[in-house]
Design a protein around this motif. Sequence first.
Motif, PDB file in Angstrom:
ATOM      1  N   GLY A 118      -2.639  -5.204  -2.809  1.00 37.36           N
ATOM      2  CA  GLY A 118      -2.047  -4.053  -2.140  1.00 37.36           C
ATOM      3  C   GLY A 118      -2.392  -2.746  -2.832  1.00 37.36           C
ATOM      4  N   GLY A 119      -2.174  -2.690  -4.142  1.00 41.91           N
ATOM      5  CA  GLY A 119      -2.467  -1.474  -4.889  1.00 41.91           C
ATOM      6  C   GLY A 119      -3.948  -1.144  -4.881  1.00 41.91           C
ATOM      7  N   GLY A 120      -4.806  -2.188  -5.016  1.00 44.81           N
ATOM      8  CA  GLY A 120      -6.252  -1.969  -5.028  1.00 44.81           C
ATOM      9  C   GLY A 120      -6.770  -1.449  -3.704  1.00 44.81           C
ATOM     10  N   PHE A 121      -6.246  -2.025  -2.603  1.00 45.30           N
ATOM     11  CA  PHE A 121      -6.672  -1.576  -1.270  1.00 45.30           C
ATOM     12  C   PHE A 121      -6.306  -0.112  -1.049  1.00 45.30           C
ATOM     13  CE2 PHE A 121      -5.650  -0.929   3.257  1.00 45.30           C
ATOM     14  CZ  PHE A 121      -6.898  -1.190   3.807  1.00 45.30           C
ATOM     15  N   PHE A 122      -5.094   0.260  -1.432  1.00 47.48           N
ATOM     16  CA  PHE A 122      -4.664   1.649  -1.247  1.00 47.48           C
ATOM     17  C   PHE A 122      -5.424   2.588  -2.191  1.00 47.48           C
ATOM     18  CE2 PHE A 122      -0.377   1.939   1.109  1.00 47.48           C
ATOM     19  CZ  PHE A 122      -0.862   1.111   2.102  1.00 47.48           C
ATOM     20  N   TYR A 123      -5.751   2.102  -3.391  1.00 40.60           N
ATOM     21  CA  TYR A 123      -6.520   2.940  -4.325  1.00 40.60           C
ATOM     22  C   TYR A 123      -7.909   3.226  -3.754  1.00 40.60           C
ATOM     23  CZ  TYR A 123      -9.031   4.459  -8.479  1.00 40.60           C
ATOM     24  OH  TYR A 123      -9.805   5.174  -9.360  1.00 40.60           O
ATOM     25  N   LEU A 124      -8.561   2.197  -3.213  1.00 38.96           N
ATOM     26  CA  LEU A 124      -9.873   2.398  -2.602  1.00 38.96           C
ATOM     27  C   LEU A 124      -9.780   3.339  -1.406  1.00 38.96           C
ATOM     28  CD1 LEU A 124     -11.383  -1.222  -2.702  1.00 38.96           C
ATOM     29  CD2 LEU A 124     -12.052   0.757  -4.085  1.00 38.96           C
TER      30      LEU A 124
ATOM     31  N   SER B 277       8.574  -7.879   6.921  1.00 39.56           N
ATOM     32  CA  SER B 277       7.821  -8.994   6.338  1.00 39.56           C
ATOM     33  C   SER B 277       8.726  -9.939   5.567  1.00 39.56           C
ATOM     34  CB  SER B 277       6.721  -8.459   5.411  1.00 39.56           C
ATOM     35  OG  SER B 277       5.773  -7.707   6.132  1.00 39.56           O
ATOM     36  N   LEU B 278       9.730  -9.383   4.894  1.00 44.02           N
ATOM     37  CA  LEU B 278      10.674 -10.217   4.156  1.00 44.02           C
ATOM     38  C   LEU B 278      11.428 -11.148   5.105  1.00 44.02           C
ATOM     39  CD1 LEU B 278      12.292 -11.003   1.613  1.00 44.02           C
ATOM     40  CD2 LEU B 278      13.780  -9.032   2.066  1.00 44.02           C
ATOM     41  N   PHE B 279      11.898 -10.607   6.223  1.00 41.76           N
ATOM     42  CA  PHE B 279      12.714 -11.398   7.141  1.00 41.76           C
ATOM     43  C   PHE B 279      11.883 -12.231   8.118  1.00 41.76           C
ATOM     44  CE2 PHE B 279      15.907  -7.989   6.170  1.00 41.76           C
ATOM     45  CZ  PHE B 279      16.851  -8.826   5.590  1.00 41.76           C
ATOM     46  N   LEU B 280      10.758 -11.694   8.560  1.00 40.46           N
ATOM     47  CA  LEU B 280      10.003 -12.332   9.639  1.00 40.46           C
ATOM     48  C   LEU B 280       8.589 -12.740   9.251  1.00 40.46           C
ATOM     49  CD1 LEU B 280      10.973  -9.795  12.472  1.00 40.46           C
ATOM     50  CD2 LEU B 280      12.091 -11.980  11.959  1.00 40.46           C
ATOM     51  N   GLY B 281       8.200 -12.429   8.016  1.00 39.21           N
ATOM     52  CA  GLY B 281       6.818 -12.605   7.603  1.00 39.21           C
ATOM     53  C   GLY B 281       6.265 -14.001   7.820  1.00 39.21           C
ATOM     54  N   LYS B 282       6.971 -15.000   7.331  1.00 34.32           N
ATOM     55  CA  LYS B 282       6.479 -16.377   7.442  1.00 34.32           C
ATOM     56  C   LYS B 282       6.313 -16.795   8.896  1.00 34.32           C
ATOM     57  CE  LYS B 282       8.026 -18.216   2.998  1.00 34.32           C
ATOM     58  NZ  LYS B 282       8.150 -16.881   2.404  1.00 34.32           N
ATOM     59  N   ASP B 283       7.260 -16.432   9.756  1.00 31.06           N
ATOM     60  CA  ASP B 283       7.171 -16.777  11.175  1.00 31.06           C
ATOM     61  C   ASP B 283       6.014 -16.050  11.849  1.00 31.06           C
ATOM     62  OD1 ASP B 283       9.359 -18.475  11.019  1.00 31.06           O
ATOM     63  OD2 ASP B 283      10.781 -16.887  11.545  1.00 31.06           O
ATOM     64  N   LEU B 284       5.835 -14.757  11.530  1.00 31.41           N
ATOM     65  CA  LEU B 284       4.750 -13.979  12.142  1.00 31.41           C
ATOM     66  C   LEU B 284       3.387 -14.496  11.702  1.00 31.41           C
ATOM     67  CD1 LEU B 284       6.151 -10.324  11.895  1.00 31.41           C
ATOM     68  CD2 LEU B 284       5.880 -11.702  13.958  1.00 31.41           C
TER      69      LEU B 284
ATOM     70  N   LEU C  15      -0.213  -7.886   3.049  1.00 29.17           N
ATOM     71  CA  LEU C  15      -1.162  -7.526   4.108  1.00 29.17           C
ATOM     72  C   LEU C  15      -0.424  -7.275   5.425  1.00 29.17           C
ATOM     73  CD1 LEU C  15      -4.148  -9.982   3.444  1.00 29.17           C
ATOM     74  CD2 LEU C  15      -4.004  -7.535   2.896  1.00 29.17           C
ATOM     75  N   LEU C  16       0.575  -8.111   5.702  1.00 28.70           N
ATOM     76  CA  LEU C  16       1.389  -7.910   6.904  1.00 28.70           C
ATOM     77  C   LEU C  16       2.151  -6.599   6.811  1.00 28.70           C
ATOM     78  CD1 LEU C  16       2.469  -8.997   9.596  1.00 28.70           C
ATOM     79  CD2 LEU C  16       4.241 -10.217   8.294  1.00 28.70           C
ATOM     80  N   THR C  17       2.651  -6.277   5.624  1.00 22.91           N
ATOM     81  CA  THR C  17       3.367  -5.014   5.410  1.00 22.91           C
ATOM     82  C   THR C  17       2.468  -3.826   5.713  1.00 22.91           C
ATOM     83  OG1 THR C  17       4.856  -5.930   3.722  1.00 22.91           O
ATOM     84  CG2 THR C  17       4.473  -3.558   3.663  1.00 22.91           C
ATOM     85  N   ILE C  18       1.236  -3.869   5.235  1.00 24.68           N
ATOM     86  CA  ILE C  18       0.297  -2.772   5.485  1.00 24.68           C
ATOM     87  C   ILE C  18       0.037  -2.626   6.978  1.00 24.68           C
ATOM     88  CG2 ILE C  18      -2.082  -1.995   5.139  1.00 24.68           C
ATOM     89  CD1 ILE C  18      -1.955  -3.358   2.360  1.00 24.68           C
TER      90      ILE C  18
END
Length: 247
Positions: A155-161, A233-240, A191-194
Amino acid sequence: MLTYLVVFIFGAVVGSFLNVCIYRVPRGESLVLPDSRCPDCREQIAFYDNIPIISYILLKGRCRKCGSKISFRYPVVEALNGLLYLFLYFAFGPGVQFLIYAVFISSLIVVTFIDLDSQIIPDRITIPGTILGILLASTLLPVGLKDSLTGAILGGGFFYLTAVVSRGGMGGGDIKLIAMIGSFLGWKEVLLTIFLGALSGSIVGIFLMIFKGKGRKHKIPFGPFLALGAILSLFLGKDLIEWYLNP
């Protein structure tokens, strides 16, 4: 039913403290001293005027001493934190995971309202939060150390790039925030959060351009959308993720 009420009240009380954090953290003030005061007249707020949600209603949104308006944000934060604690209780039940994710969600609420007010995301929250997320993920959460580290770095690396390529289009606070989110949730959920954060941010941006006349160069803080994406993502991430991989 009583248990749910207790959970909500607990969340609202914590939400009252979150309001203190939202006001004082950007100013570099102590979170402990002095006691809560009216930001206008600086008079100390009595304990009976500091009851979450209820005091705001009884006072009709005004300071008892000077009559100045109290921001509607105060009861909103208290109610929001209480409701999210209820959702956490439904999702995870009582126990360690509930307490850990309660801290995580409350930190996201603080980040959201500070970013909306000041367009900054304080390092005082995200850097310790990332370290704490890695420690907890490797010991008490089902995420695991490898997944937590991968989430934070990815996450941090993707946003840094993104910040490098866009030459400042992504703020340093957002980079550290997404690293903290990844440390708690892992690489799939980050990734889902982004994705969810970008989607919700785009929808709001289009709405502002069409209905509010905001230009494309109008700055919209991204932190609140990342926080929203992280909570979903915390609540629905696994299902999504399961639905996406196995339609």
